[in-house]
Design an enzyme around this catalytic site. Structure first.
Site, PDB file in Angstrom:
ATOM      1  N   CYS A  24       0.835  -1.203   0.000  1.00  0.00           N
ATOM      2  CA  CYS A  24       0.000   0.000   0.000  1.00  0.00           C
ATOM      3  C   CYS A  24       0.877   1.263   0.000  1.00  0.00           C
ATOM      4  CB  CYS A  24      -0.976  -0.018   1.162  1.00  0.00           C
ATOM      5  SG  CYS A  24      -2.385   1.102   0.933  1.00  0.00           S
ATOM      6  N   HIS A  39      -3.592  -5.488   1.094  1.00  0.00           N
ATOM      7  CA  HIS A  39      -3.434  -5.803   2.505  1.00  0.00           C
ATOM      8  C   HIS A  39      -3.890  -7.240   2.744  1.00  0.00           C
ATOM      9  CE1 HIS A  39      -2.534  -1.745   3.834  1.00  0.00           C
ATOM     10  NE2 HIS A  39      -3.583  -1.286   3.175  1.00  0.00           N
TER      11      HIS A  39
END
Length: 506
Positions: free
Chosen positions: A339, A448
Site C-alpha cells: 500500500c 493488505h
C-alpha cells in the site's frame, strides 16, 4: 397497538487505560455469547486507529471490530464502528463516518462535531440492538479522562445511553493495578461509578492463587466484584487493535543466526497486522525496526502501509533509511512494499490536491518505474487475485493510483502487474495490481492481508530462498477462527462467565 421493538441488551468492556486488553475481552465475549446461541454483535462508537479493514459492502471500519465480528460469527458492518479516526498528524485525523471518508479534521474541529457524531453513533447502536440479542461494547483508552469526558462519545456516555453494565479491565503486567482501579473510580462521579459492575484483571504472570489477597482487597475497597483474573497467554494469537504494541520497535533477532524479515516502523504505519502470519512461520523471525541499521543480513525488508506516504518518505530520507534501502536493493536484497510502502517504492508521489497536507510532489525510492497520484475517492475493496496462478485474497484501502506515467496520463487499464485481480467487492474485473522489478527482488502491491493466504505466503518465502518451512495450511479466516475458540476457552477457565452473562441479560 404495535409490538414493542426488540432492543438487545448491552455489555461494555472498558479500560483503565490504553492497551490494557479491552479488545481481547470484547472478542472473547463475542465468541462466548455466540457459542451459547445468542445473536451477538460487537460495537465501538469511535475508534482511533490506522489499522482498518473493509466490509463485504466495500466500506471501511476498524479492524478490532472486524476481528470481534469474526469471533461473533457474523459479517462485519460499519454500524459496529460508525466513527473511525485515522491519525494523519499529531493534531488531526481523517474521519471515516459509517464507512466513508468525511474529511480531515483538526482535534478542535472534530470536537465541534461531537454532537452530530454522537447522534450518528447512537443510531448505529440502535440498529444493532434491533437485530441482535446482545451487543458487546468496547470503550476507548481510559474511561476516566476527566479533561475529555464532556466530549467523550465512546465510553461512559455511550454506556449510559445503552444502559450497559461496564466491566472495567486493568492490566496488572504494567504495574499499579490497585491504583489503576481505585484511581479510575475516584475520577468518576457517583452516578458513573454505579455504571461499573466489576473488574477483570488482565495479563497476570505467575501463580494466580497468590493474588487472592489482592482480589479480596479490591472487592472490599470498591464494593464491586472481580469477575476474574486472566493469566498472560502465548498459546494463541489475536490480532492487535492498534500500533501501541509496536511503539518501541527494535531489532530483537540476530539475522545471522535466524532468517529474519525487517519491517521498517515508519511514523504513520497502518495495517501492521498484515504481517501477523509471518510470526506464525517456524524458522523465520520478524522485527519491526525504527533505527537505521545494516540491512545486509536480512532476508527481506518490508515497507508497510502508511496513512501519510509523503511525510513518511521525508522521514525515510531524513533518517538515512532511503540510502540504506536503495543500497540493500542494489546489492541483491529483497524489498516488499504494501500500500503506502508500494507507493514509496516508485519514482514519485504526487499530491496535487493536498490530500496529505500541502500540495506538491515527493521523490520516491525509485526502485520501481512507477508514479503515484494521490486523489479521491478512496478505494475500499475486498479483492481476490492470482499470483502466477497461485490464488490469494486481500483487501485494498488507498487513495490514488500507481502506474507508469504513460498509463496514468492515458487513463489506460493496466495490462500487467504483480497480481491479476479477479474480482473486487464480488464484481468480476480484468485488472492488475502491483509491480515487480526486472530482477524479481523488489515487489509492491496494494493488497493488505496478502499473507493470510498460505499459498501466497509460501510463494513469497520461496522467492527469498526460504523453502521447506512449516506453514499452516489453514486460510486466514480458518486459522483466526481456531484462535477465537482458544481465547474463549482461556477466558471461561479464569472468568466467571455465567455472572457476566447474568449481568448483561438481566
Amino acid at each position: 397497538m404495535k409490538p414493542k421493538a426488540k432492543k438487545a441488551k448491552c455489555l461494555a468492556a472498558f479500560g483503565t487505560g490504553s492497551d490494557v486488553g479491552k479488545s481481547i475481552i470484547a472478542t472473547a465475549l463475542c465468541r462466548i455469547f455466540s457459542d451459547k446461541g445468542y445473536a451477538v454483535s460487537p460495537y465501538k462508537a469511535q475508534n482511533m486507529s490506522n489499522n482498518s479493514g473493509v466490509t463485504p459492502e466495500g466500506l471501511e471500519m476498524g479492524r478490532a471490530q472486524i476481528v470481534q465480528a469474526e469471533a461473533a460469527r457474523i459479517p462485519p458492518h460499519v454500524d459496529m464502528n460508525p466513527v473511525l479516526l485515522k491519525p494523519v498528524t499529531q493534531i488531526g485525523s481523517q474521519v471515516v463516518l459509517l464507512g466513508k471518508v468525511l474529511q480531515d479534521y483538526s482535534a478542535v474541529q472534530y470536537h465541534q462535531e461531537k454532537t452530530r457524531l454522537f447522534d450518528t453513533a447512537c443510531q448505529a447502536l440502535d440498529r444493532l440492538r434491533a437485530e441482535n440479542d446482545v451487543v458487546v461494547m468496547e470503550g476507548a483508552g481510559s474511561c476516566a479522562e476527566v479533561n475529555l469526558m464532556a466530549r467523550d462519545i465512546v465510553n461512559l456516555k455511550m454506556a449510559a445511553y445503552a444502559d450497559a453494565p461496564v466491566i472495567l479491565t486493568a492490566d496488572i503486567d504494567r504495574g499499579g493495578v490497585f491504583a489503576q482501579i481505585v484511581g479510575t473510580l475516584a475520577c468518576l462521579e457517583k452516578k458513573q461509578q454505579d455504571q461499573i459492575a466489576g473488574f477483570i484483571i488482565n495479563r497476570f504472570r505467575g501463580d494466580i492463587t497468590l493474588f487472592k489477597d489482592g482480589v479480596d482487597w479490591i472487592e472490599k475497597k470498591t464494593g464491586k466484584r472481580v469477575f476474574g483474573v486472566l493469566p498472560w497467554f502465548d498459546h494463541f494469537h489475536i490480532q492487535s487493535e492498534d500500533s501501541v504494541v509496536i511503539e518501541h520497535p527494535e531489532a530483537k533477532t540476530d539475522p545471522s543466526q535466524t532468517p529474519t524479515v525487517l519491517v521498517v516502523r515508519i511514523p504513520h504505519i497502518s495495517n501492521f497486522t498484515d504481517f501477523d502470519p509471518l510470526f506464525q512461520v517456524k524458522g523465520v523471525a520478524v522485527d519491526f525496526v525504527e533505527r537505521v541499521q545494516d540491512l545486509s543480513p536480512y532476508k527481506a525488508v518490508i515497507l508497510p502501509g502508511s496513512k501519510s506516504t509523503r511525510n513518511d518518505l521525508d522521514w525515510l530520507e531524513q533518517t538515512g533509511w532511503t540510502a540504506k534501502i536503495r543500497e540493500y536493493a542494489q546489492n541483491g536484497g529483497h524489498v516488499l512494499g504494501v500500500c503506502g510502502g508500494y507507493q514509496m517504492l516508485g519514482k514519485e508521489v504526487q499530491d496535487p490536491g493536498g490530500l496529505e497536507g500541502k500540495p506538491g510532489a515527493t521523490e520516491g525510492l525509485g526502485l520501481l518505474p512507477l508514479v503515484t497520484i494521490l486523489k479521491a475517492p478512496k478505494t475500499t475493496t475486498l479483492s481476490n487475485f492470482e499470483w502466477d496462478g497461485v490464488p490469494g485474497a486481500g483487501y485494498e484501502i488507498h487513495m490514488g493510483q500507481t502506474a507508469s506515467l504513460e498509463d496514468l496520463n492515458s487513463g489506460k487499464v493496466r495490462s500487467q502487474g504483480l497480481f491479476k485481480v479477479l474480482d473486487r467487492n464480488q464484481q468480476p474485473c480484468r485488472d492488475y495490481d502491483g509491480a515487480m522489478s526486472d530482477n524479481g527482488r523488489v515487489m509492491g502491491t496494494y493488497m493488505h492481508g496478502l499473507f493470510d493466504s498460505p499459498a501466497v505466503l509460501k510463494k513469497w518465502l520461496k522467492s527469498l530462498g526460504l523453502e521447506g518451512l512449516e506453514i499452516a495450511e489453514e486460510s486466514g479466516m480458518q486459522a483466526r477462527d481456531r484462535q477465537y475458540d482458544l481465547l474463549a476457552r482461556h477466558f471461561e477457565k479464569h472468568v466467571d462467565v455465567e455472572a457476566l452473562i447474568k449481568e448483561a441479560m438481566e
